[in-house]
Design a protein around this motif. Sequence first.
Motif, short mmCIF file in Angstrom:
data_model
loop_
_atom_site.label_atom_id
_atom_site.label_comp_id
_atom_site.label_asym_id
_atom_site.label_seq_id
_atom_site.Cartn_x
_atom_site.Cartn_y
_atom_site.Cartn_z
N LEU A 1 96.62 14.27 -5.38
CA LEU A 1 95.59 12.77 -5.34
C LEU A 1 96.43 12.04 -5.17
CD1 LEU A 1 94.76 13.47 -9.63
CD2 LEU A 1 93.26 13.53 -6.87
N ARG A 2 98.09 11.37 -4.98
CA ARG A 2 98.92 10.12 -4.61
C ARG A 2 98.20 10.34 -3.27
NH1 ARG A 2 104.19 11.41 -7.18
NH2 ARG A 2 103.59 9.79 -9.10
N CYS A 3 98.68 11.61 -2.21
CA CYS A 3 97.60 11.88 -0.90
C CYS A 3 96.30 10.80 -0.42
CB CYS A 3 98.22 12.53 0.48
SG CYS A 3 99.50 14.30 0.15
N ILE A 4 95.87 11.26 -1.18
CA ILE A 4 94.61 11.47 -1.60
C ILE A 4 94.01 10.13 -1.12
CG2 ILE A 4 91.86 11.30 -2.58
CD1 ILE A 4 92.52 14.55 -2.65
N ALA A 5 94.83 8.81 -2.29
CA ALA A 5 94.99 7.95 -2.09
C ALA A 5 95.64 7.07 -1.53
CB ALA A 5 95.48 7.47 -3.98
N HIS A 6 95.93 7.69 -0.50
CA HIS A 6 96.64 6.54 0.97
C HIS A 6 95.80 7.18 1.78
CE1 HIS A 6 100.35 4.84 -0.80
NE2 HIS A 6 100.38 5.65 -1.44
N GLN A 7 95.13 7.29 1.64
CA GLN A 7 94.22 8.38 2.92
C GLN A 7 94.41 9.46 3.49
OE1 GLN A 7 90.62 7.68 3.59
NE2 GLN A 7 90.91 7.47 1.27
N MET A 8 95.99 10.21 2.93
CA MET A 8 96.79 11.38 4.08
C MET A 8 95.40 12.39 3.97
SD MET A 8 100.10 10.07 2.60
CE MET A 8 100.81 11.43 3.23
N PRO A 9 95.62 13.30 4.68
CA PRO A 9 94.70 14.52 4.79
C PRO A 9 95.95 15.34 3.92
CG PRO A 9 94.60 13.20 7.14
CD PRO A 9 95.53 11.98 6.20
N CYS A 10 95.19 16.07 3.74
CA CYS A 10 96.60 17.31 2.91
C CYS A 10 95.46 18.82 2.23
CB CYS A 10 96.14 16.61 1.30
SG CYS A 10 95.20 16.11 0.16
N ALA A 11 96.01 19.72 1.80
CA ALA A 11 95.79 20.52 1.77
C ALA A 11 96.51 21.60 1.26
CB ALA A 11 95.95 21.49 3.01
N VAL A 12 95.27 22.03 -0.23
CA VAL A 12 95.90 22.72 -1.07
C VAL A 12 95.32 24.67 -1.45
CG1 VAL A 12 95.90 24.07 -3.74
CG2 VAL A 12 95.39 21.42 -3.34
N VAL A 13 96.52 25.71 -1.15
CA VAL A 13 96.36 27.09 -1.10
C VAL A 13 96.93 27.71 -1.82
CG1 VAL A 13 96.91 29.61 0.20
CG2 VAL A 13 96.56 27.35 1.25
N GLN A 14 96.27 28.30 -2.70
CA GLN A 14 96.72 28.48 -4.52
C GLN A 14 96.74 30.68 -4.02
OE1 GLN A 14 93.60 27.83 -7.56
NE2 GLN A 14 94.73 26.48 -8.11
N PHE A 15 97.83 31.03 -4.45
CA PHE A 15 98.15 32.44 -4.28
C PHE A 15 97.78 33.48 -5.60
CE2 PHE A 15 100.15 30.52 -1.19
CZ PHE A 15 100.60 30.88 -0.04
N ILE A 16 97.54 32.39 -6.30
CA ILE A 16 97.34 33.21 -7.93
C ILE A 16 96.19 32.55 -8.55
CG2 ILE A 16 98.34 34.29 -9.88
CD1 ILE A 16 100.49 34.89 -7.37
N LYS A 17 96.15 31.45 -8.33
CA LYS A 17 94.89 31.54 -9.68
C LYS A 17 93.29 30.90 -8.55
CE LYS A 17 98.37 28.95 -12.28
NZ LYS A 17 99.18 27.06 -11.87
#
Length: 209
Positions: free
Chosen positions: A60-76
Amino acid sequence: MSDPETDTPLSEEARHAAKMAKKKAARDKIMAGKSGEKGLVIVHSGSGKGKSSSGFGMILRCIAHQMPCAVVQFIKGAWDTGERRLLTQNFGDLCQFHAMGEGFTWETQDKARDITAAQAGWAKAKELIEDPEIRFVLLDEIIIALRYGYLDEAEVLATLAEKPPLTHVCLTGRGASEALIAAADLATEMTLVKHPFRSGIKAQAGVEF
Protein backbone atom coordinates in the motif's frame (compact mmCIF):
# COMPACT_ATOMS: atom_id res chain seq x y z
CA MET A 1 20.45 19.48 34.99
CA SER A 2 21.42 23.13 35.29
CA ASP A 3 21.85 26.03 32.90
CA PRO A 4 25.61 26.02 32.10
CA GLU A 5 25.75 29.83 32.11
CA THR A 6 23.80 30.62 35.27
CA ASP A 7 24.14 27.27 37.11
CA THR A 8 20.44 27.48 37.98
CA PRO A 9 18.27 24.34 37.79
CA LEU A 10 16.37 23.97 34.55
CA SER A 11 12.62 23.47 34.47
CA GLU A 12 11.23 20.07 33.52
CA GLU A 13 10.29 21.44 30.09
CA ALA A 14 13.79 22.85 29.54
CA ARG A 15 15.41 19.58 30.65
CA HIS A 16 13.22 17.68 28.23
CA ALA A 17 14.06 20.08 25.38
CA ALA A 18 17.78 19.76 26.09
CA LYS A 19 17.56 15.97 26.20
CA MET A 20 15.68 15.85 22.89
CA ALA A 21 18.16 18.27 21.30
CA LYS A 22 20.98 15.87 22.21
CA LYS A 23 19.07 12.95 20.74
CA LYS A 24 18.36 14.89 17.56
CA ALA A 25 22.01 15.85 17.16
CA ALA A 26 23.06 12.22 17.57
CA ARG A 27 20.40 11.06 15.12
CA ASP A 28 21.33 13.71 12.57
CA LYS A 29 24.97 12.60 12.80
CA ILE A 30 23.95 8.98 12.08
CA MET A 31 21.70 10.00 9.18
CA ALA A 32 24.43 12.17 7.63
CA GLY A 33 26.37 8.99 6.93
CA LYS A 34 23.50 7.38 5.02
CA SER A 35 23.07 8.04 1.33
CA GLY A 36 21.83 6.50 -1.87
CA GLU A 37 19.02 4.09 -2.67
CA LYS A 38 19.01 0.31 -2.74
CA GLY A 39 16.42 -2.29 -3.53
CA LEU A 40 16.03 -4.34 -0.35
CA VAL A 41 15.56 -8.04 0.21
CA ILE A 42 13.13 -8.26 3.14
CA VAL A 43 12.30 -11.41 5.11
CA HIS A 44 9.33 -11.68 7.48
CA SER A 45 9.37 -14.97 9.36
CA GLY A 46 8.61 -16.41 12.79
CA SER A 47 5.62 -18.09 14.42
CA GLY A 48 3.74 -14.89 15.25
CA LYS A 49 0.99 -13.16 13.29
CA GLY A 50 1.77 -10.19 11.06
CA LYS A 51 4.15 -11.45 8.38
CA SER A 52 1.81 -11.11 5.41
CA SER A 53 0.04 -8.12 6.96
CA SER A 54 3.31 -6.21 7.09
CA GLY A 55 4.10 -7.14 3.50
CA PHE A 56 0.73 -5.85 2.31
CA GLY A 57 1.27 -2.67 4.31
CA MET A 58 4.39 -2.03 2.23
CA ILE A 59 2.45 -2.78 -0.96
CA LEU A 60 0.00 0.00 0.00
CA ARG A 61 2.90 2.36 0.65
CA CYS A 62 4.22 1.62 -2.85
CA ILE A 63 0.81 2.35 -4.33
CA ALA A 64 0.70 5.65 -2.43
CA HIS A 65 4.07 6.55 -4.00
CA GLN A 66 2.82 5.50 -7.47
CA MET A 67 5.40 2.71 -7.55
CA PRO A 68 4.44 -0.30 -9.70
CA CYS A 69 4.36 -3.42 -7.54
CA ALA A 70 3.19 -7.02 -7.55
CA VAL A 71 2.01 -9.79 -5.25
CA VAL A 72 2.48 -13.52 -5.75
CA GLN A 73 0.63 -15.69 -3.22
CA PHE A 74 2.10 -19.16 -2.86
CA ILE A 75 -0.36 -20.68 -0.37
CA LYS A 76 -3.48 -18.58 0.14
CA GLY A 77 -4.41 -18.22 -3.51
CA ALA A 78 -7.68 -20.12 -3.10
CA TRP A 79 -8.83 -17.81 -0.30
CA ASP A 80 -11.04 -14.76 -0.83
CA THR A 81 -8.98 -12.28 1.19
CA GLY A 82 -9.64 -8.61 1.88
CA GLU A 83 -6.25 -7.57 0.55
CA ARG A 84 -6.86 -9.41 -2.72
CA ARG A 85 -10.24 -7.72 -3.19
CA LEU A 86 -8.85 -4.28 -2.36
CA LEU A 87 -5.85 -4.49 -4.67
CA THR A 88 -7.52 -6.12 -7.67
CA GLN A 89 -10.66 -3.97 -7.55
CA ASN A 90 -9.04 -0.61 -6.86
CA PHE A 91 -5.34 -0.63 -7.73
CA GLY A 92 -4.98 -3.08 -10.60
CA ASP A 93 -3.22 -0.41 -12.67
CA LEU A 94 -0.33 -0.23 -10.17
CA CYS A 95 -0.33 -3.62 -8.48
CA GLN A 96 -0.40 -6.99 -10.20
CA PHE A 97 -1.91 -9.75 -8.06
CA HIS A 98 -1.16 -13.40 -8.82
CA ALA A 99 -2.88 -15.95 -6.57
CA MET A 100 -0.99 -19.14 -7.40
CA GLY A 101 -1.48 -21.38 -4.38
CA GLU A 102 -4.43 -23.62 -3.64
CA GLY A 103 -4.22 -23.76 0.13
CA PHE A 104 -2.05 -25.42 2.74
CA THR A 105 -0.76 -28.89 1.94
CA TRP A 106 -3.13 -30.52 4.44
CA GLU A 107 -6.04 -28.99 2.52
CA THR A 108 -5.03 -30.12 -0.97
CA GLN A 109 -3.61 -33.46 0.27
CA ASP A 110 -1.78 -33.71 -3.04
CA LYS A 111 1.96 -33.08 -2.86
CA ALA A 112 2.54 -33.23 -6.63
CA ARG A 113 -0.18 -30.64 -7.16
CA ASP A 114 1.28 -28.40 -4.45
CA ILE A 115 4.74 -28.60 -6.04
CA THR A 116 3.32 -27.76 -9.47
CA ALA A 117 1.47 -24.74 -8.06
CA ALA A 118 4.55 -23.53 -6.15
CA GLN A 119 6.78 -23.82 -9.22
CA ALA A 120 4.25 -21.95 -11.36
CA GLY A 121 4.19 -19.26 -8.68
CA TRP A 122 7.97 -19.03 -8.70
CA ALA A 123 8.09 -18.77 -12.51
CA LYS A 124 5.75 -15.77 -12.29
CA ALA A 125 7.66 -14.31 -9.33
CA LYS A 126 10.98 -14.56 -11.18
CA GLU A 127 9.49 -12.80 -14.19
CA LEU A 128 8.21 -9.97 -11.98
CA ILE A 129 11.46 -9.61 -10.01
CA GLU A 130 13.49 -9.36 -13.21
CA ASP A 131 11.25 -6.61 -14.62
CA PRO A 132 12.98 -3.29 -13.65
CA GLU A 133 9.69 -1.40 -14.04
CA ILE A 134 8.25 -3.21 -11.01
CA ARG A 135 9.68 -1.67 -7.87
CA PHE A 136 8.33 -3.99 -5.15
CA VAL A 137 7.43 -7.69 -5.27
CA LEU A 138 5.72 -9.43 -2.35
CA LEU A 139 6.23 -13.20 -2.30
CA ASP A 140 3.57 -14.13 0.22
CA GLU A 141 4.20 -17.43 2.04
CA ILE A 142 7.03 -18.41 -0.32
CA ILE A 143 9.07 -19.43 2.72
CA ILE A 144 6.61 -22.25 3.40
CA ALA A 145 7.13 -23.54 -0.15
CA LEU A 146 10.88 -23.34 0.37
CA ARG A 147 10.68 -25.11 3.73
CA TYR A 148 8.72 -28.01 2.22
CA GLY A 149 11.26 -28.32 -0.59
CA TYR A 150 8.76 -27.39 -3.30
CA LEU A 151 11.20 -24.79 -4.67
CA ASP A 152 14.96 -24.75 -5.17
CA GLU A 153 16.27 -22.33 -2.55
CA ALA A 154 19.58 -21.90 -4.40
CA GLU A 155 17.70 -20.66 -7.46
CA VAL A 156 15.62 -18.25 -5.37
CA LEU A 157 18.75 -16.87 -3.69
CA ALA A 158 20.50 -16.47 -7.04
CA THR A 159 17.55 -14.51 -8.44
CA LEU A 160 17.51 -12.24 -5.39
CA ALA A 161 21.24 -11.62 -5.76
CA GLU A 162 20.86 -10.65 -9.42
CA LYS A 163 17.65 -8.60 -9.23
CA PRO A 164 17.50 -5.03 -10.58
CA PRO A 165 19.30 -2.72 -8.12
CA LEU A 166 16.24 -0.67 -7.10
CA THR A 167 13.72 -3.52 -6.81
CA HIS A 168 12.51 -4.44 -3.34
CA VAL A 169 11.48 -8.05 -2.70
CA CYS A 170 9.67 -9.18 0.47
CA LEU A 171 9.43 -12.89 1.33
CA THR A 172 7.06 -14.07 4.06
CA GLY A 173 6.36 -17.31 5.90
CA ARG A 174 7.43 -19.35 8.91
CA GLY A 175 10.77 -21.08 9.12
CA ALA A 176 13.14 -18.93 7.06
CA SER A 177 16.48 -20.68 6.57
CA GLU A 178 19.78 -19.26 7.77
CA ALA A 179 20.84 -18.77 4.14
CA LEU A 180 17.72 -16.73 3.36
CA ILE A 181 18.17 -14.57 6.45
CA ALA A 182 21.84 -14.04 5.57
CA ALA A 183 20.83 -12.87 2.08
CA ALA A 184 18.30 -10.37 3.44
CA ASP A 185 18.93 -6.67 4.01
CA LEU A 186 16.07 -6.60 6.51
CA ALA A 187 14.90 -9.65 8.46
CA THR A 188 12.17 -9.63 11.10
CA GLU A 189 10.98 -12.52 13.23
CA MET A 190 7.39 -12.27 14.42
CA THR A 191 7.16 -13.80 17.90
CA LEU A 192 3.97 -15.49 19.05
CA VAL A 193 2.94 -14.22 22.47
CA LYS A 194 -0.82 -14.82 22.39
CA HIS A 195 -3.27 -15.82 19.66
CA PRO A 196 -7.08 -16.16 19.80
CA PHE A 197 -7.00 -19.43 17.83
CA ARG A 198 -5.59 -21.13 20.92
CA SER A 199 -8.70 -19.99 22.80
CA GLY A 200 -11.04 -21.56 20.26
CA ILE A 201 -11.63 -18.42 18.18
CA LYS A 202 -11.50 -18.83 14.41
CA ALA A 203 -9.80 -16.45 11.96
CA GLN A 204 -11.59 -13.12 11.84
CA ALA A 205 -12.41 -11.14 8.69
CA GLY A 206 -10.55 -7.84 8.62
CA VAL A 207 -7.90 -9.13 11.02
CA GLU A 208 -6.53 -12.28 9.40
CA PHE A 209 -7.98 -12.27 5.88
